[in-house]
Write an enzyme that holds these catalytic residues in place. Sequence first.
Site, short mmCIF file in Angstrom:
data_model
loop_
_atom_site.label_atom_id
_atom_site.label_comp_id
_atom_site.label_asym_id
_atom_site.label_seq_id
_atom_site.Cartn_x
_atom_site.Cartn_y
_atom_site.Cartn_z
CG HIS A 111 -2.19 -0.69 1.09
ND1 HIS A 111 -2.27 -2.04 0.80
CD2 HIS A 111 -3.48 -0.25 1.20
CE1 HIS A 111 -3.55 -2.40 0.74
NE2 HIS A 111 -4.30 -1.33 0.98
CG HIS B 99 2.23 -3.42 6.35
ND1 HIS B 99 3.07 -4.32 5.74
CD2 HIS B 99 1.19 -3.25 5.50
CE1 HIS B 99 2.57 -4.66 4.57
NE2 HIS B 99 1.43 -4.04 4.40
#
Length: 307
Positions: free
Chosen positions: A178, A232
């Site tokens: 992302h 993450h």
Amino acid sequence: MSYSGSDPVGEMPEVWLGSHTARSHGVKVARIHMHDWLILLLLVIIDALLNFIEPFHRFVGQGMMTDLTYPFKPNTVPVWAVPILAGVLPIAVFCVYYYYRKDVYDLHHSILGLLFSLLVTGVITDAIKDAVGRPRPNFFWRCFPDGKEAFNPVTKDVICHGDAKVIKEGYKSFPSGHSSWSFAGLTYLAWYMSGKLRVFDRRGHVAKLCIILIPVLIAVLVGISRVDDYWHHWTDVFAGALIGTTVAAFCYLQFFPYPNEIEGWAPHAFFEMMAERNKVQPSGVRANSICMRGMTDIETAFMAADT
């Protein structure tokens, strides 16, 4: 190559504005760069294969679960939204500029550079993901959806009993896709807007700087959402941002000058075309056939509304 005709540096005849449209020169420009488009297709295939193969399953012992037991939440920024932010949004800006200036060189090269930025970043990111195999912060709930741990009695490695696809994605934490994609597309857009707005003309217009920082801020917020969603670690986001920003800079400068240069408003190909035209046309013919207007302010000539 810089334009070095008889006109003052950075100036151009008003009649040349809108004289190179997608209809008149689009096919020619695309044909010249046909090999670049073929390479883009190859990058798409490579990235698809990288997403198909199984990533490296890094050893995860029971004592390592401390930082991997965060909640398994849905994405704040869905996967489908990333191409819109990083790809569709910048292309929309390119098209708006083309609508007003009708410069196919700028439109073609800006889109080509953006796609290279996104796809090169995607290949690098996914290749590293597969090679590293770092578990995500929510790996525990991916591996043990029922909350019951299971470890190999000999190797002490995890024995996952969750959904195979979910577990596969659980080993793709580093770096953040992302983040890398968002920075690749939106940082490229920031470079593009810097050249068009003449941000670095040393006139101290801070408002211009604020405008070009908007895309960067969007990319930063996307990266932050990845940490907030526990998909993450912060180092994953930092690495993704670094990859995307670096690739975006290289891809932009492949097609455009530095934004702080006097010719930073147009792609290299435009000035090469101008130089070739000056070689072909005698100066006398050129002076008699084209109505010139001196332009001492590039920003006024190219960014202000036509009068």
